[in-house]
Structures are given as structure tokens and as C-alpha cells.
Write a protein that holds these residues in place. Structure first.
Motif: not given
Ligand SMILES: Cc1cc2nc3c(=O)[nH]c(=O)nc-3n(C[C@H](O)[C@H](O)[C@H](O)COP(=O)(O)O)c2cc1C
Length: 463
Positions: A18-19, A61-62, A89-90, A108-110
Motif C-alpha cells: 500500500l503506497n 513502500p517508500d 510510512p511510520v 520501509t526505512v532505508s
């Protein structure tokens, strides 16, 4: 075909992609698409639909930039709604979890632009507040435009990104392990709050990070929040085989899905892991109709919504290559360093089969939704069951062509058919996301089994 139903261990795990923004280059303009992606109600509605349908988790996603891949400008991305806008996203997953009781949620976390301490602390906090329902989709980022928002001119090369990610995960896991599960005593009588001997510093000094520790948050309820990964390159697969609990992927054929599944499970086994403790969920975009004809008509109507340049913009974003450098009416040249390797492989496979020019690939890619499954509810269930039985999947990451309607339709039509076949849970047996996925809780010190270096850690500093 399976006929038994074990609600404690469903055969088919369901995740939702889910975006936190508009859903896809064409999805936002679908007549049934909602426009509430900047509102809480949009996300809480979807969370409840997914929970009623027995999903294991929702995943957001991110990307940390407005894409600039087509012609080096952000204009095409803004014009066509390609990978932008995106909410953080958080907070989005926190809202979704607060609106539900069982649904797992993952952000998603980079690993590219923060310190491990930030992420370890944030994820541990989430896992506590959500009673063990948190997951982290670990990405290394794939666009120069992202690096340029963090003081760098260019994205690091893939090997360097994964080397940083490796150290990042090792430090993060050690931070989660820096508190023993029994560290808090809370003895009001004696006034002793915690046991310092159960809390350990790290004194980590590596190539990328120097972290003294311990973490300021106790060990998460799941030990480690569920770790998700979607790398498809050899380096990405190795990384996933060591660290991931769940792997997301997308494939252009059942054959490539079977090969990928066997390869990643073998890499996990070679690391001494039980391959069943790593769940592989390929993308499935379902278009459900009353029958195949009806579903194909729906898909055709969706395809009509795609502007060819929007498709090129999406492809350029995913491979992070400025496609305007090439002859758009010629074949796609081999690209050395691409953004998302998994998507690039699918494009190469499809373009070679259909003999497409770059422009034609763009048109197809804009309408393409990953892992299309088109048909009646029973057709879609048949395909899913075939993928399970062929050794291609442990479940699916459901992508909706447009939201929230496509999730509503999946829940209303496909899930009852999957439940009738005993493939999807009717109730949640586990208390945590790990338990619902059938994954063991990592013991303290599990990072030693996962880290690429087999060196034992120096004894931690005592207070
Ligand atoms: C299904 C799928 C979903 C992905 N989602 C994201 C995402 O949300 N954010 C991101 O930066 N990368 C995302 N990626 C990219 C991968 O996580 C990975 O970082 C990228 O593919 C580069 O690694 P690789 O070369 O090993 O594939 C996704 C990839 C796939 C296949």
C-alpha cells in the motif's frame, strides 16, 4: 489441492502493498479510486478491510525523493504521479495498527541515510506500542535523487550500499539485544526498577558506524521486529538469506518465480537457517471479475488510463536510468547499474519475449501491475494454489491497481474462495506478527547467526 484448514498456520500468507500516496501511475485516475491518500480515514479503512480478510500484514513502500529519472527533472514524476507524493510510512502504519487488533504493519526505512540507533529505537518503540505487530522493510535506496537529499551527489554503488546495510543490520540487532528480556524488574517494594547486569553496551566501531549503546528502549516483544527485504541482485539475495524473515519479489513468469524461490531458500539453508523460517511473497495484482471475460474487460479499461510517457516515467524511476538518452524506437540496451534489479529483470524477460522498443516497453510498464492475476475469484485462487504447489511462493503480496476498491474487491470475492479451500485464516491464532507468520522469536544474540562476519563480538561494556 489442499483441503485441510489449520487456522494456526495458514498455507498462504497475505501481505498488502500500500503506497502512502497515490497508488500507481494510472491507479489514482481510475473512476473508482479514492482520493483520500492524505487522510487518516483512507488508511484506517484499508487496515480494517485487510484484517477482516485475515491478512498477515500491510506494508508501506517508500522513497526519499521526488523521482528525477526521466530527463533529470522532477516534472514528469509530478505530472504523472510517478512515485510521488509519499507520506512518511511510520505514522501511517501506526495509525493502521491503532485501528486494528491483529494486523501486522511494516514500514520501509532505508539503511542509507540514518544511523542504526535511530532505526533500532524507532522500530523497538513501534513493536512495544503495537504489541509485537511491527515490521521493517529494509531497503538500501536506489535513486541518485534520494542521495542528493542527504548531502551526496550520487547513490553509492550496490556493493557499497549492501556493505553499509550489513553493518547497519548487525548494529541494529545488537541494539535490540542490548536489553535482556528480563531486564525490567519494577519492584515497587525495594525501589529497584531494572537489572543492570541484563543490559549490555556494544562498543561497536566499524567502517560506517560507531555506536556505544545500550539502546534506550527495552528488547522488542518480537525480539526483532519482522525483517522484510526485496533485493533481487546476488548481493541482495545473500543479504535477505541472512537477515530477512520475509522476502518480497515480483516475477514475469512462474518459471522465474520458482528459480528465485529455490535460490533464496538454498542461500538461507547454506547459512544454517531453516528455509521455512524465511517466507517468500511474490507480488500479485489481482483483477477480479464475475468471469474471465469480465475481468479482462476491467483490466483493459485500466490499461486505457495509462499515458505512454507516464509509463516511461515509471520505468525510468524504477531502473533509475534516464531513458531519454536512448533511441525510444530501438530496443532497450543492456543497462549495467540499475536501481531495482528485480523490476529490471522482469522488463528484460518481457521485452525479449515480445520484441519491444523502449517506447513500447514504457507503454506496457505503465499499465503493468506486478504479477497480474486476472479472472474470476476461482481462477485467481487456482493460480495462487498453483504457485504454492509449484514451490514459487509462501503467500502473496497483494497489490491493488486502485485503492481502496481493489482491496475491497479482493477481500469480498477472492478471500472467501481462498478460505473455502482452507488456504487463508478465518481467525488470528498468534499474538504477534511473527507468530501469525509462523516465525520463531529470535533468542537474544541471534545477530551472531545472521551477521556476514562470523567473528564473535567483544564482550560488551558493563556499567
Ligand atoms: C516488490 C519490491 C518492492 C520494493 N519496495 C521498495 C521500496 O519501497 N523502497 C525502496 O527504496 N526500494 C524498494 N525496492 C527495492 C529493493 O528493496 C532493493 O533496494 C533494490 O531492488 C536494490 O537491490 P537489488 O539490486 O538487490 O535488487 C523494492 C523492490 C521490489 C522487488
Amino acid at each position: 489441492m489442499s483441503t485441510t484448514h489449520d487456522p494456526a498456520a495458514p498455507r498462504l500468507h497475505l501481505a498488502a502493498f500500500l503506497n502512502a500516496g497515490p497508488q500507481g501511475t494510472a491507479g489514482w485516475r481510475h473512476p473508482d479510486a479514492g482520493d483520500g491518500f492524505l487522510t487518516a480515514a483512507h488508511y484506517t479503512h484499508i487496515a480494517r478491510v485487510l484484517e477482516d480478510a485475515g491478512f498477515d500484514l500491510a506494508f508501506v513502500p517508500d522513497s526519499l525523493a521526488v523521482p528525477r529519472s526521466l530527463g533529470g527533472s522532477y516534472a514528469p514524476a509530478v505530472t504523472w504521479g510517478t512515485g510521488t507524493p509519499r507520506l512518511d510510512p511510520v505514522p501511517v502504519i501506526t495509525l493502521m495498527a491503532a485501528a486494528t487488533r491483529h494486523l501486522g504493519v511494516a514500514a520501509t526505512v532505508s539503511t542509507g541515510y540514518q544511523e542504526p540507533f535511530h532505526v533500532a529505537r524507532g522500530m523497538a518503540t513501534l513493536d512495544h506500542l503495537l504489541d509485537g505487530r511491527a515490521g521493517w522493510n529494509v531497503v538500501t535506496s536506489f535513486q541518485d535523487a534520494e542521495a542528493q537529499n542527504f548531502g551526496q551527489d550520487r547513490l553509492l554503488e550496490r556493493q557499497a550500499r549492501y556493505a553499509r546495510a550489513e553493518e547497519f543490520l548487525e548494529v541494529t540487532a545488537r541494539l535490540w539485544d542490548s536489553w535482556g528480556d528480563e531486564a525490567i524488574v519494577g519492584d515497587k517494594e525495594s525501589g529497584v526498577f531494572g537489572r543492570p547486569e541484563a543490559v549490555e553496551a556494544l562498543d561497536h566501531r566499524g567502517e560506517h558506524f560507531a555506536v556505544r549503546g545500550p539502546l534506550s528502549v527495552p528488547r522488542p516483544p518480537q525480539g526483532y521486529p519482522v525483517i522484510i527485504q526485496a533485493g533481487a541482485s546476488p548481493a541482495g539475495r545473500d543479504f535477505a538469506a541472512r537477515w530477512a524473515d520475509v522476502v518480497f519479489c515480483s516475477h514475469e513468469s512462474l518459471e522465474s518465480a520458482v528459480a528465485f524461490y529455490a535460490d533464496v531458500k538454498a542461500r538461507a539453508a547454506a547459512r544454517g537457517r531453516d528455509p521455512d523460517q524465511l517466507k517468500i511473497l511474490p507480488a500479485a495484482t489481482t483483477v477480479v471479475g464475475t468471469d474471465l471475460r469480465d475481468a479482462l474487460a476491467k483490466h483493459e479499461a485500466f490499461t486505457e488510463l495509462v499515458h505512454p510517457e507516464a509509463g516511461l516515467s515509471r520505468l525510468a524511476y524504477h531502473v533509475d536510468v534516464d531513458l531519454t538518452r536512448y533511441d525510444l524506437d530501438g530496443p532497450l540496451p543492456a543497462l549495467d547499474e540499475v536501481g531495482v534489479e528485480g523490476h529490471y529483470r522482469e522488463v528484460v524477460e518481457f521485452a525479449a519475449r515480445e520484441k519491444l522498443s523502449v517506447r513500447e516497453i514504457g507503454r506496457w510498464y505503465g499499465a503493468r501491475t506486478e504479477g497480474n492475476m486476472i479472472g474470476s475469484a476461482s481462477d485467481i485462487a487456482d493460480t495462487m494454489e498453483l504457485w504454492l504447489d509449484s514451490g514459487a511462493a509462501d503467500g502473496f503480496m497483494i497489490q491493488a491497481s486502485h485503492v481502496p476498491t481493489a482491496f475491497d474487491e479482493f477481500a469480498a470475492h477472492v478471500v472467501p474462495e481462498l478460505r473455502r479451500r482452507g488456504l487463508v485464516r478465518t481467525d488470528y491464532a498468534g499474538a504477534t506478527l511473527r507468530e501469525n507468520l509462523g516465525l520463531a522469536r529470535p533468542e537474544r544474540g541471534e545477530w551472531r547467526n545472521r551477521a556476514a562476519s562470523t567473528a564473535t563480538a567483544p564482550a560488551g561494556e558493563r556499567p
